[in-house]
Write a protein that holds these residues in place. Structure first.
Motif, short mmCIF file in Angstrom:
data_model
loop_
_atom_site.label_atom_id
_atom_site.label_comp_id
_atom_site.label_asym_id
_atom_site.label_seq_id
_atom_site.Cartn_x
_atom_site.Cartn_y
_atom_site.Cartn_z
N THR A 27 0.82 -1.22 0.00
CA THR A 27 0.00 0.00 0.00
C THR A 27 0.85 1.27 0.00
O THR A 27 0.33 2.37 0.09
N GLY A 28 2.16 1.09 -0.09
CA GLY A 28 3.03 2.25 -0.30
C GLY A 28 3.25 3.12 0.93
O GLY A 28 3.55 4.32 0.79
N ARG A 61 5.61 -5.26 -11.29
CA ARG A 61 5.75 -3.85 -10.95
C ARG A 61 4.45 -3.09 -11.18
O ARG A 61 4.11 -2.15 -10.45
N VAL A 92 6.37 5.05 0.86
CA VAL A 92 6.36 6.08 -0.20
C VAL A 92 5.50 7.26 0.25
O VAL A 92 5.85 8.41 0.06
N ARG A 93 4.37 6.92 0.88
CA ARG A 93 3.44 7.98 1.31
C ARG A 93 3.97 8.76 2.51
O ARG A 93 3.65 9.92 2.69
N GLU A 125 8.96 3.51 -6.09
CA GLU A 125 9.91 4.18 -6.97
C GLU A 125 11.16 3.33 -7.17
O GLU A 125 11.93 3.55 -8.09
N GLN A 177 2.75 0.21 -8.65
CA GLN A 177 3.31 1.30 -9.46
C GLN A 177 3.86 2.43 -8.61
O GLN A 177 4.67 3.23 -9.06
N HIS A 178 3.38 2.51 -7.33
CA HIS A 178 3.82 3.61 -6.47
C HIS A 178 5.25 3.43 -6.00
O HIS A 178 5.87 4.38 -5.53
#
Lengths: 118, 378
Positions: B238-239, B274, B242-243, B281, B278-279
């Protein structure tokens, strides 16, 4: 300046399609993306799969600010048919591993013929 | 602090010790009406980490296995300080005992009330009440909004250095968007979060299925690391890293040898899939190498050099922190690190320096508040 090879008639690779050609023992994918021609080696750097036999499609992109999911680069991404690694056809960039970039070849169209420089 | 012999060269931070908070301890700190629920269980018979209505255990009917040793508990700050000094530990990070099981309560309001009571009790009686005792706020996963309020309430407390996110018996894995308020609040406060699991038999995945095993040998072998693996996977899926790029995260009580497995396994999936994440990096291993890990229960391979190899595989020299889990049955003495095949420099980092950086404290346990300072400068 590399050597030039006449590899196909332009009409054999219509808009949005691609074709694999063999030149001097190498297999190379020639892609017609939005009317311009691009070429990549038919070799995936992962496990040497036939990359250019893969489907050309788009990909998913998530906007980091809005967290919305978008469909992007329609018709510009080739996906290896062996394990799904995606590459940007025009540049040879690998989407998953940004440090990986395939070589690209110049393709020019003269009098209805496609000339590949290798 | 006076230390002898092999310890004197090392400043030791222990990322995981447990205090035995009881229903009686929390009664004065608990709001009505839930205080009444605690008062009702004061005389209920108890087993270790097994108190009806307080530390619910679906495994309560298992037999007492013959033999073994008695479970230990830490009941006062003086006792804890004395025992830590005996172990050679300078600074310790406090977790609860019974409320390790808080995630198993289906009642949102009760769980939130227990977390509020524990946090008030921790700040009032333990955190910074003796030299080197630092606390983590308990976030009840059942009520992320209230947990975020708790973080904001206590974020400037000198004795508080992070947020404990319970994994034992957790129904909805960390990473689900319902938890965003907690991650947002912790990141904004500059407080790290720590995922800590515990063994329980429970209907919640991946604790369901543990009932297939007949023995504590088997149940205990994978319960913690499996839970940490599933939560880590969900966080990456769920990233969360990243978030919340400035949120420091740590996984505790699963040992460390599962980390290279996850790193390699997720990279393999990423190669093909991937498009589903997609989130990200970078490949999953990048995020895994940026997470922190507690050592306990530290693997003790026949060849002591193998431990160094495991740490190398996830580049954990700067992200691995000694954790004792004192006073639990499977605690590690700092000697487990001191006697390992690690270099002296890496031992120094794992025993103390990495934790000082992670919890953002100095050797006196004073909060550095680097986050606030950054805020002022920018």
């Amino acid at each position: 300046m590399g050597r030039i090879f006449d590899v196909a008639a332009a009409q054999d690779i219509p808009l949005g399609t691609h074709k694999i050609v063999t030149v001097k023992g190498r297999t190379i994918g020639i892609f017609n993306i939005k009317g311009s021609y691009h070429a990549l080696p038919n070799i995936c750097p992962h496990q040497i799969g036939p990359l250019c036999e893969g489907k050309v499609s788009g990909t998913l992109y998530r906007d980091k600010k809005t967290w919305e999911l978008h469909w992007t680069e329609e018709g510009e991404i080739v996906t290896c048919p062996w394990h799904g690694l995606e590459f940007r056809v025009q540049t040879g960039e690998c989407l998953a591993y940004k440090q990986v970039k395939l070589r690209t070849y110049n393709v020019t169209q003269i009098d209805g013929r496609l000339l590949l420089e290798i | 602090m006076i230390k002898k012999g092999q310890y004197e060269d090392f400043f030791i931070v222990d990322a995981d010790v447990h205090i035995n908070e009881t229903p009686e301890d929390l009664i004065p700190y608990c709001d009505l009406p839930w205080r009444k629920a605690l008062e009702a269980i004061v005389n209920v018979p108890r087993r270790y980490l097994n108190i009806p209505g307080f530390a619910p255990q679906f495994s309560g009917n298992r037999p007492f296995w013959p033999g073994g040793f008695d479970k230990k508990t830490v009941n006062t700050p003086d006792q804890l300080r004395e025992e830590l000094t005996e172990l050679g530990i300078d600074i310790a990070i406090i977790f609860p005992d019974n409320l390790l099981l808080i995630a198993t309560f289906p009642q949102r309001e009760y769980a939130a009330a227990l977390a509020r009571a524990y946090n008030a009790y921790l700040v009032d009686q333990w955190a910074d009440k003796r030299e080197g005792l630092k606390g983590l706020l308990l976030a009840a996963p059942q009520d992320p909004v209230d947990a975020a309020r708790e973080i904001n309430k206590y974020k400037d407390e000198e004795g508080i250095v992070g947020v404990y996110l319970p994994c034992g018996g957790l129904h909805t894995l960390w990473g689900h968007e319902m938890y965003n308020p907690i991650f947002e609040a912790a990141e904004a406060a500059g407080l790290p979060v720590i995922f800590h699991s515990v063994l329980t038999l429970n209907t919640a995945f991946p604790f369901n299925g543990l009932e297939q095993f007949e023995t504590e040998f088997a149940r205990h072998a994978l319960a913690h690391s499996m839970s940490l693996m599933f939560n880590m996977l969900r966080l990456i899926e769920t990233g969360v890293p990243v978030r919340y790029p400035n949120l420091k995260m740590c996984f505790i009580e699963g040992g460390i040898s599962w980390v290279p497995y996850m790193s390699m396994r997720l990279d393999k999936e990423y190669m093909e899939r991937r498009r589903y994440v997609q989130h990200l990096e970078k490949p999953p291993s990048h995020y895994i190498k940026n997470f922190y890990y507690g050592t306990q229960p530290i693997e003790e391979p026949e060849n002591p050099g193998d431990l160094a190899k495991v740490i190398e595989l996830y580049e954990g020299e700067n992200t691995t922190m000694f954790a004792s889990d004192w006073p639990h049955h499977d605690f590690d003495h700092p000697r487990a690190i001191l006697n390992s095949g690690l270099s002296k420099e890496v031992k120094r980092k794992i025993l103390g320096e990495n934790a000082l950086a992670f919890f953002d404290i100095d050797r006196q346990g004073k909060r550095m508040r680097s986050h606030d300072k950054k805020g002022i400068l920018s």
